[in-house]
Design an enzyme around this catalytic site. Sequence first.
Site, mmCIF file in Angstrom:
data_model
loop_
_atom_site.group_PDB
_atom_site.id
_atom_site.type_symbol
_atom_site.label_atom_id
_atom_site.label_comp_id
_atom_site.label_asym_id
_atom_site.label_seq_id
_atom_site.Cartn_x
_atom_site.Cartn_y
_atom_site.Cartn_z
ATOM 1 N N CYS A 63 49.648 7.388 44.112
ATOM 2 C CA CYS A 63 49.472 7.534 45.430
ATOM 3 C C CYS A 63 47.985 7.500 45.932
ATOM 4 O O CYS A 63 47.842 6.919 47.055
ATOM 5 C CB CYS A 63 49.988 8.917 46.000
ATOM 6 S SG CYS A 63 49.503 10.228 45.125
ATOM 7 N N HIS A 82 49.924 15.128 47.084
ATOM 8 C CA HIS A 82 50.138 13.660 47.281
ATOM 9 C C HIS A 82 49.231 13.083 48.447
ATOM 10 O O HIS A 82 48.834 13.879 49.342
ATOM 11 C CB HIS A 82 51.409 13.747 48.031
ATOM 12 C CG HIS A 82 52.006 12.144 48.234
ATOM 13 N ND1 HIS A 82 52.205 11.160 47.350
ATOM 14 C CD2 HIS A 82 52.169 11.632 49.685
ATOM 15 C CE1 HIS A 82 52.508 10.139 47.984
ATOM 16 N NE2 HIS A 82 52.508 10.340 49.396
#
Length: 173
Positions: free
Chosen positions: A26, A127
Amino acid sequence: MDMMSGSSGQSEVSGLYHERQRLELCAVHALNNVLQERLFTQEAADEICKRLAPDARWNPHRSFLGTGNYDVNVIMAALQSVGLVAIWWDKRRPLEQLSLEGVLGFIVNVPSNVSLGFLSLPMRRRHWIAVRQLDGTYYNLDSKLKAPVPIGGEAELRCWWCDGSWGSSVTQR
């Protein structure tokens, strides 16, 4: 360092560059999405990790499994390598103090649910997501999304941050 090698799960929607999530990459996807082009790969991020901790047996800047999960130091070094500077924003500060003038985009660390296929696990991880403005509209370029999601103008962006539409909290300093 060849930042252009490797494969990507990218899609271009409405003229926006948008990479989709692969492994724990990510941070790489957020960098490329905010920059609106594929400049970084897993190999490039791993190389940055090696430069940040050249003598480390277990590199503290990525997953020991080699699947990504890069920390903020990798993102900051990557941005610096292309002549950009990351500026910390402490979520405890009022958003009214945030001047958007001269801001290319945002890379934000948010909580994220963990799932295996259709099975959602009772745990959360961090994330990285990207937010970028194009033609007066801000877009959520989260790599877990199928396509970019329009947020709106500056007022809508500030509401989006405040109401938690992106997740429940932003990483603090």
